[in-house]
Design an enzyme around this catalytic site. Structure first.
Site, PDB file in Angstrom:
ATOM      1  N   HIS A  95       0.285  -0.463 -10.139  1.00  0.00           N
ATOM      2  CA  HIS A  95      -0.464  -1.324  -9.209  1.00  0.00           C
ATOM      3  C   HIS A  95      -0.898  -2.608  -9.919  1.00  0.00           C
ATOM      4  O   HIS A  95      -2.079  -2.948  -9.990  1.00  0.00           O
ATOM      5  CB  HIS A  95      -1.675  -0.607  -8.625  1.00  0.00           C
ATOM      6  CG  HIS A  95      -2.050  -1.129  -7.272  1.00  0.00           C
ATOM      7  ND1 HIS A  95      -2.479  -0.316  -6.251  1.00  0.00           N
ATOM      8  CD2 HIS A  95      -2.038  -2.392  -6.755  1.00  0.00           C
ATOM      9  CE1 HIS A  95      -2.720  -1.053  -5.166  1.00  0.00           C
ATOM     10  NE2 HIS A  95      -2.458  -2.312  -5.461  1.00  0.00           N
TER      11      HIS A  95
ATOM     12  N   GLU B 136      -3.672   7.095  -7.221  1.00  0.00           N
ATOM     13  CA  GLU B 136      -3.459   6.375  -8.472  1.00  0.00           C
ATOM     14  C   GLU B 136      -4.466   6.844  -9.525  1.00  0.00           C
ATOM     15  O   GLU B 136      -5.647   6.959  -9.201  1.00  0.00           O
ATOM     16  CB  GLU B 136      -3.598   4.868  -8.224  1.00  0.00           C
ATOM     17  CG  GLU B 136      -2.548   4.347  -7.239  1.00  0.00           C
ATOM     18  CD  GLU B 136      -2.687   2.862  -6.929  1.00  0.00           C
ATOM     19  OE1 GLU B 136      -3.679   2.250  -7.381  1.00  0.00           O
ATOM     20  OE2 GLU B 136      -1.815   2.319  -6.235  1.00  0.00           O
TER      21      GLU B 136
ATOM     22  N   ARG C 259       0.837  -1.191   0.000  1.00  0.00           N
ATOM     23  CA  ARG C 259       0.000   0.000   0.000  1.00  0.00           C
ATOM     24  C   ARG C 259       0.877   1.248   0.000  1.00  0.00           C
ATOM     25  O   ARG C 259       1.888   1.315   0.708  1.00  0.00           O
ATOM     26  CB  ARG C 259      -0.933   0.023   1.228  1.00  0.00           C
ATOM     27  CG  ARG C 259      -2.099  -0.957   1.139  1.00  0.00           C
ATOM     28  CD  ARG C 259      -3.087  -0.527   0.058  1.00  0.00           C
ATOM     29  NE  ARG C 259      -4.225  -1.410  -0.060  1.00  0.00           N
ATOM     30  CZ  ARG C 259      -4.336  -2.402  -0.925  1.00  0.00           C
ATOM     31  NH1 ARG C 259      -3.330  -2.673  -1.741  1.00  0.00           N
ATOM     32  NH2 ARG C 259      -5.427  -3.132  -0.991  1.00  0.00           N
TER      33      ARG C 259
END
Length: 317
Positions: free
Chosen positions: A283, A265, A236
């Site tokens: 990600h 993001e 994270r």
């Protein structure tokens, strides 16, 4: 007929997960966004749905309240649930479930790819070949190096095994040490993060984002690390203070970083784009065909359990 809203892009290609839900008699409302959806985008879509099979979407109080009283379950196809308002979900008797372990191998392999890529500076030499400069860059071997793994759940456990096979020393931190890793793989546990900061050549983060881990990688913790150490984050973004990390990378206090998770993001902090000692991915740790299928199937099965009145296996609220 129960309606299931799916916002995972991969769901449209996962026939087994679709079959689980359609065989149960549910109507599918499939959305295939290019990136996680914001709350404002979800609010008009959730009215009347019985279940959500969600990715990293922002499922706020407003979304949950817009979906009540028909919504019974939010099934995340992953292990993170920090984007879901658990309090509001519980207040509205909505179950929230995750899919632990389903994508652990994929995330682990990306973390290991960062380790090998950074150690040999593959990204720099790829660039030199493309630019026809043919510049060889000296790297380091992994054999004999120490990796500090923060969190030895499914992902950290798999990473520890792979690092040991490369002849690395594995120093780990976890509130619940794995005796199997100790006995069968020679993993050393410590109760002090400072031990890892001080001794590790690589530090790989596999912890949840909470008040105890928020910005755990910061100016103070970096100052305790070996000069030239590498940081890997496939967990994270909240675990790292971006300002402090940038300064350490810019000043070559750290050897480099491999980053797959960010607070915001898409990641738009252009300071990092100027650095040649960082590798970044969007990600994508769990973004393999195998992981996607496993997580979607598990999430679909949790939806069937909830809507048929059965207990869920991986409920978090």
């Amino acid at each position: 007929m129960a309606v299931v809203l799916t916002t995972s892009r991969a769901f449209s290609t996962c026939q087994p997960a679709q079959k689980i839900l359609t065989d149960a008699g549910y109507e599918l409302k499939m959305i295939t966004p290019q990136k996680p959806m914001k709350a404002a985008e979800l609010v008009p879509m959730v009215k009347g749905v019985s279940a959500m099979l969600a990715g990293l979407d922002e499922i706020s109080a407003e979304v949950i309240e817009a979906a009540s009283p028909t919504l019974k379950i939010i099934a995340r196809n992953g292990v993170g649930y920090d984007k879901v308002d658990l309090t509001t979900a519980k207040e509205n008797n909505i179950r929230v479930t995750i899919t632990p372990g389903a994508n652990s191998l994929s995330v682990c392999e990306l973390a290991f790819s960062f380790i090998t890529g950074l150690s040999r500076k593959i990204h720099l030499m790829d660039k030199s070949v493309r630019e026809k400069s043919w510049q060889r860059v000296s790297g380091i071997e992994l054999y004999g190096k120490t990796i500090g793994i923060l969190g030895t759940g499914a992902i950290g456990r798999n990473l520890a095994v792979r690092c040991r096979s490369f002849g690395m020393r594995v120093l780990a931190y976890d509130l619940y040490p794995s005796q199997e890793l100790i006995d069968n793989h020679g993993v050393e546990y410590t109760t002090s993060l400072d031990d890892i900061y001080r001794e590790a050549d690589f530090i790989s983060l596999h912890l949840p984002a909470n008040k105890d881990t928020h910005h755990m990688i910061n100016r103070d913790s970096i100052a305790k690390m070996k000069k030239g150490a590498f940081i890997i984050n496939t967990a994270r973004g909240e675990l790292i203070n971006d300002d402090d990390l940038f300064e350490a990378l810019k000043n070559n206090e750290l050897g480099g970083a491999g980053l797959d998770a960010f607070v915001s993001e898409p990641f738009l902090d252009e300071r990092f784009f100027t650095l040649d000692n960082v590798i970044m991915t969007p990600h994508t740790g769990a973004f393999t065909k195998e992981a996607a299928d496993k997580t979607l199937i598990m999430a679909a099965e949790e939806i069937v359990r909830a809507l048929s009145g059965k207990e869920n296996l991986y409920q978090v609220n």
